[in-house]
Design a protein around this motif. Structure first.
Motif, PDB file in Angstrom:
ATOM      1  N   ARG A 136       3.290   5.659   3.197  1.00 23.91           N
ATOM      2  CA  ARG A 136       2.658   6.989   3.219  1.00 23.91           C
ATOM      3  C   ARG A 136       2.690   7.714   1.881  1.00 23.91           C
ATOM      4  N   ASN A 137       3.211   7.084   0.814  1.00 23.24           N
ATOM      5  CA  ASN A 137       3.323   7.828  -0.433  1.00 23.24           C
ATOM      6  C   ASN A 137       2.220   7.521  -1.441  1.00 23.24           C
ATOM      7  N   MET A 138       1.200   6.791  -0.999  1.00 25.59           N
ATOM      8  CA  MET A 138       0.059   6.484  -1.857  1.00 25.59           C
ATOM      9  C   MET A 138      -1.246   6.829  -1.139  1.00 25.59           C
ATOM     10  N   PHE A 139      -2.221   7.294  -1.890  1.00 24.08           N
ATOM     11  CA  PHE A 139      -3.539   7.535  -1.315  1.00 24.08           C
ATOM     12  C   PHE A 139      -4.195   6.216  -0.905  1.00 24.08           C
ATOM     13  N   ARG A 140      -4.031   5.207  -1.768  1.00 27.85           N
ATOM     14  CA  ARG A 140      -4.597   3.887  -1.474  1.00 27.85           C
ATOM     15  C   ARG A 140      -3.658   2.843  -2.064  1.00 27.85           C
ATOM     16  N   GLY A 141      -3.471   1.754  -1.338  1.00 27.75           N
ATOM     17  CA  GLY A 141      -2.570   0.715  -1.809  1.00 27.75           C
ATOM     18  C   GLY A 141      -1.131   1.002  -1.413  1.00 27.75           C
ATOM     19  N   SER A 142      -0.213   0.217  -1.950  1.00 28.62           N
ATOM     20  CA  SER A 142       1.201   0.338  -1.593  1.00 28.62           C
ATOM     21  C   SER A 142       2.050   0.460  -2.847  1.00 28.62           C
ATOM     22  N   SER A 143       3.077   1.297  -2.748  1.00 29.06           N
ATOM     23  CA  SER A 143       3.990   1.463  -3.881  1.00 29.06           C
ATOM     24  C   SER A 143       5.098   0.428  -3.865  1.00 29.06           C
ATOM     25  N   ASP A 144       5.114  -0.442  -2.886  1.00 26.64           N
ATOM     26  CA  ASP A 144       6.115  -1.498  -2.765  1.00 26.64           C
ATOM     27  C   ASP A 144       5.433  -2.807  -3.142  1.00 26.64           C
ATOM     28  N   CYS A 145       5.825  -3.417  -4.240  1.00 24.07           N
ATOM     29  CA  CYS A 145       5.077  -4.577  -4.717  1.00 24.07           C
ATOM     30  C   CYS A 145       6.005  -5.579  -5.405  1.00 24.07           C
ATOM     31  N   MET A 146       5.499  -6.813  -5.586  1.00 22.87           N
ATOM     32  CA  MET A 146       6.230  -7.868  -6.285  1.00 22.87           C
ATOM     33  C   MET A 146       5.333  -8.446  -7.379  1.00 22.87           C
ATOM     34  N   PRO A 147       5.534  -8.013  -8.611  1.00 19.24           N
ATOM     35  CA  PRO A 147       4.704  -8.551  -9.698  1.00 19.24           C
ATOM     36  C   PRO A 147       4.982 -10.021 -10.008  1.00 19.24           C
ATOM     37  N   THR A 148       6.186 -10.490  -9.677  1.00 14.75           N
ATOM     38  CA  THR A 148       6.517 -11.911  -9.783  1.00 14.75           C
ATOM     39  C   THR A 148       7.326 -12.275  -8.544  1.00 14.75           C
ATOM     40  N   PRO A 149       7.516 -13.576  -8.276  1.00  9.54           N
ATOM     41  CA  PRO A 149       8.313 -13.969  -7.103  1.00  9.54           C
ATOM     42  C   PRO A 149       9.755 -13.488  -7.143  1.00  9.54           C
ATOM     43  N   ASP A 150      10.221 -13.063  -8.320  1.00 12.30           N
ATOM     44  CA  ASP A 150      11.630 -12.706  -8.463  1.00 12.30           C
ATOM     45  C   ASP A 150      11.859 -11.226  -8.772  1.00 12.30           C
ATOM     46  N   ILE A 151      10.815 -10.425  -8.684  1.00 15.70           N
ATOM     47  CA  ILE A 151      10.939  -8.997  -8.974  1.00 15.70           C
ATOM     48  C   ILE A 151      10.251  -8.203  -7.865  1.00 15.70           C
ATOM     49  N   ALA A 152      10.969  -7.249  -7.293  1.00 14.20           N
ATOM     50  CA  ALA A 152      10.389  -6.324  -6.323  1.00 14.20           C
ATOM     51  C   ALA A 152      10.501  -4.911  -6.881  1.00 14.20           C
ATOM     52  N   LEU A 153       9.408  -4.162  -6.803  1.00 15.06           N
ATOM     53  CA  LEU A 153       9.366  -2.800  -7.329  1.00 15.06           C
ATOM     54  C   LEU A 153       9.064  -1.812  -6.206  1.00 15.06           C
ATOM     55  N   SER A 154       9.828  -0.724  -6.162  1.00 15.80           N
ATOM     56  CA  SER A 154       9.567   0.347  -5.202  1.00 15.80           C
ATOM     57  C   SER A 154       9.447   1.650  -5.975  1.00 15.80           C
ATOM     58  N   LEU A 155       8.345   2.327  -5.798  1.00 16.00           N
ATOM     59  CA  LEU A 155       8.073   3.567  -6.508  1.00 16.00           C
ATOM     60  C   LEU A 155       8.391   4.760  -5.622  1.00 16.00           C
ATOM     61  N   ARG A 156       9.126   5.729  -6.158  1.00 16.77           N
ATOM     62  CA  ARG A 156       9.454   6.955  -5.439  1.00 16.77           C
ATOM     63  C   ARG A 156       8.534   8.079  -5.924  1.00 16.77           C
ATOM     64  N   VAL A 157       7.903   8.751  -4.986  1.00 11.50           N
ATOM     65  CA  VAL A 157       6.975   9.833  -5.322  1.00 11.50           C
ATOM     66  C   VAL A 157       7.564  11.162  -4.872  1.00 11.50           C
ATOM     67  N   ILE A 158       7.675  12.114  -5.789  1.00 12.67           N
ATOM     68  CA  ILE A 158       8.137  13.469  -5.487  1.00 12.67           C
ATOM     69  C   ILE A 158       7.100  14.444  -6.033  1.00 12.67           C
ATOM     70  N   THR A 159       6.617  15.364  -5.215  1.00 14.39           N
ATOM     71  CA  THR A 159       5.679  16.377  -5.692  1.00 14.39           C
ATOM     72  C   THR A 159       6.238  17.768  -5.466  1.00 14.39           C
ATOM     73  N   ARG A 160       5.852  18.688  -6.326  1.00 13.88           N
ATOM     74  CA  ARG A 160       6.263  20.080  -6.175  1.00 13.88           C
ATOM     75  C   ARG A 160       5.716  20.657  -4.875  1.00 13.88           C
ATOM     76  N   ARG A 161       4.481  20.283  -4.538  1.00 16.71           N
ATOM     77  CA  ARG A 161       3.836  20.828  -3.351  1.00 16.71           C
ATOM     78  C   ARG A 161       4.621  20.496  -2.086  1.00 16.71           C
ATOM     79  N   ASN A 162       4.901  19.219  -1.841  1.00 16.62           N
ATOM     80  CA  ASN A 162       5.601  18.822  -0.622  1.00 16.62           C
ATOM     81  C   ASN A 162       7.055  19.288  -0.618  1.00 16.62           C
ATOM     82  N   SER A 163       7.698  19.259  -1.773  1.00 15.94           N
ATOM     83  CA  SER A 163       9.077  19.741  -1.858  1.00 15.94           C
ATOM     84  C   SER A 163       9.143  21.223  -1.502  1.00 15.94           C
ATOM     85  N   SER A 164       8.187  22.001  -2.003  1.00 11.49           N
ATOM     86  CA  SER A 164       8.157  23.436  -1.713  1.00 11.49           C
ATOM     87  C   SER A 164       7.896  23.697  -0.240  1.00 11.49           C
ATOM     88  N   MET A 165       7.017  22.912   0.355  1.00 14.03           N
ATOM     89  CA  MET A 165       6.702  23.099   1.776  1.00 14.03           C
ATOM     90  C   MET A 165       7.910  22.772   2.648  1.00 14.03           C
TER      91      MET A 165
END
Length: 358
Positions: A136-165
């Motif tokens: 749910r943290n991307m408009f399109r696609g996924s923030s959880d990905c594996m650029p190689t078989p041995d690396i997994a990346l997870s992106l954390r998204v923080i916005t002022r708008r949602n934090s304030s709400m």
């Protein structure tokens, strides 16, 4: 006359048993308030919807939800769904599509229910639609990905708008609660120097609008310890998505487990009653599921919508549900087996309704 338009989405497994009980409790609660009129809208969702209509979240359901004030979503057994695009987990989509930014998860010890700390009475407000959650943290696609078989990346998204709400939801709840009138923001800005600092900055800005509410902060690992040792020192807690997900389950453990953990997802326009626990397929169909969390999620929905509408009778009806539930738990004669009783799901619901109608 206060008119409410609410949806009923049964979900899967025990959802078919506990959601109707929750609806019946709300119906009983409003009977003494003739100025409240609720229009109930049953809508298909989950595996039954997939089998009947070809999609676990039909377009007609989504379209109808836009016309409602809120809805009850029963537990979803998505782990058992077939891995096809038409049979998806509906709840992350509902949270994102209807801008349900804040997830409100109370943890309150109840007399008559065995728990670790009977002084626990706090609410965790969890930002709901960003953080590390890749569904749910991307408009399109996924923030959880594996650029190689041995690396997994997870992106954390923080916005002022949602934090304030989320922060504003927490401060409004602190005003409504008759407790410490305090909001505690949970973070880890010692490590997440940008993300958590932005979250805290947003919380501090919102705090300026609430001079009557005490505001403090705590590092997440320290708070996890303090909440176990002295939960009575906390009132309303606000935090980011992943921290809130973990801490709210820990808080549920203080008061008897996930069966005692209701929840409400809210946004600027809509709200969704959603218990924290899962669909419990192992006990589905046996009429022994504890309906407490679903009933209190529905109670929170009624209270939230009533506050939004400025409906004093709706607020009173929600308070009546809390009192009736507390009486049934304390008397202990009509509770389900997980609470130490011998009542069925329906019998526990009927006992609560009887207190509301007496």
């Amino acid at each position: 006359m206060s008119k409410y338009k609410l949806g009923i989405l049964l979900g899967d497994d025990i959802g078919l048993e506990i959601v109707p009980v929750a609806v019946n409790v709300v119906k009983a609660a409003i009977k003494k308030y003739p100025n409240i009129n609720i229009e109930w809208n049953p809508l298909p969702v989950g595996y039954a919807a997939y089998k009947e209509l070809g999609h676990s979240l039909p377009q007609k359901t989504k379209d109808t939800l836009y016309s409602l004030d809120g809805w009850i979503l029963g537990p979803i057994g998505h782990m058992a769904y077939p891995k096809v695009p038409e049979c998806i987990n509906p709840h992350p989509i509902l949270r994102r599509e209807y801008d349900l930014v804040s997830n409100i998860r109370p943890a309150k010890a109840q007399e008559g229910v065995s728990c670790l700390n009977n002084g626990t009475d706090l609410v965790i407000v969890r930002e709901n639609n960003e953080g590390f959650q890749p569904d749910r943290n991307m408009f399109r696609g996924s923030s959880d990905c594996m650029p190689t078989p041995d690396i997994a990346l997870s992106l954390r998204v923080i916005t002022r708008r949602n934090s304030s709400m989320a922060a504003r939801t927490a401060f409004e709840l602190a005003r409504q609660r008759d407790k410490l009138k305090k909001v505690t923001a949970i973070h880890k800005n010692t490590v997440f120097k940008l993300g958590c600092s932005l979250f805290l900055e947003a919380c501090r800005e919102v705090a300026k609008d609430y001079p009557d509410i005490t505001f403090d902060t705590c590092v997440v690992d320290t708070f996890a310890m303090k909440m176990l040792m002295n939960p009575e020192k906390f009132d309303v807690v606000v935090t980011t998505n992943m921290f809130g997900d973990i801490l709210s389950d820990e808080a549920a453990g203080l008061v008897g487990g996930l069966g005692m953990a209701p929840g409400l997802c809210v946004g600027p326009k809509y709200c969704m009653a959603q218990a924290t626990h899962g669909s419990a397929p192992d006990i589905a169909g046996r009429n022994i599921a504890n309906p407490y969390a679903m009933i209190m999620s529905a109670q929170m929905m009624l209270s939230w919508v009533a506050h939004q509408k400025g409906d004093a009778e709706g607020i009173k009806a929600a308070e009546d549900i809390s009192r009736a539930v507390a009486v049934v738990l304390k008397e202990h004669g009509s509770v389900t087996p997980d609470l130490g009783g011998h009542a069925s799901t329906q019998e526990m619901g009927q006992a609560i309704c009887s207190h509301l109608l007496s």
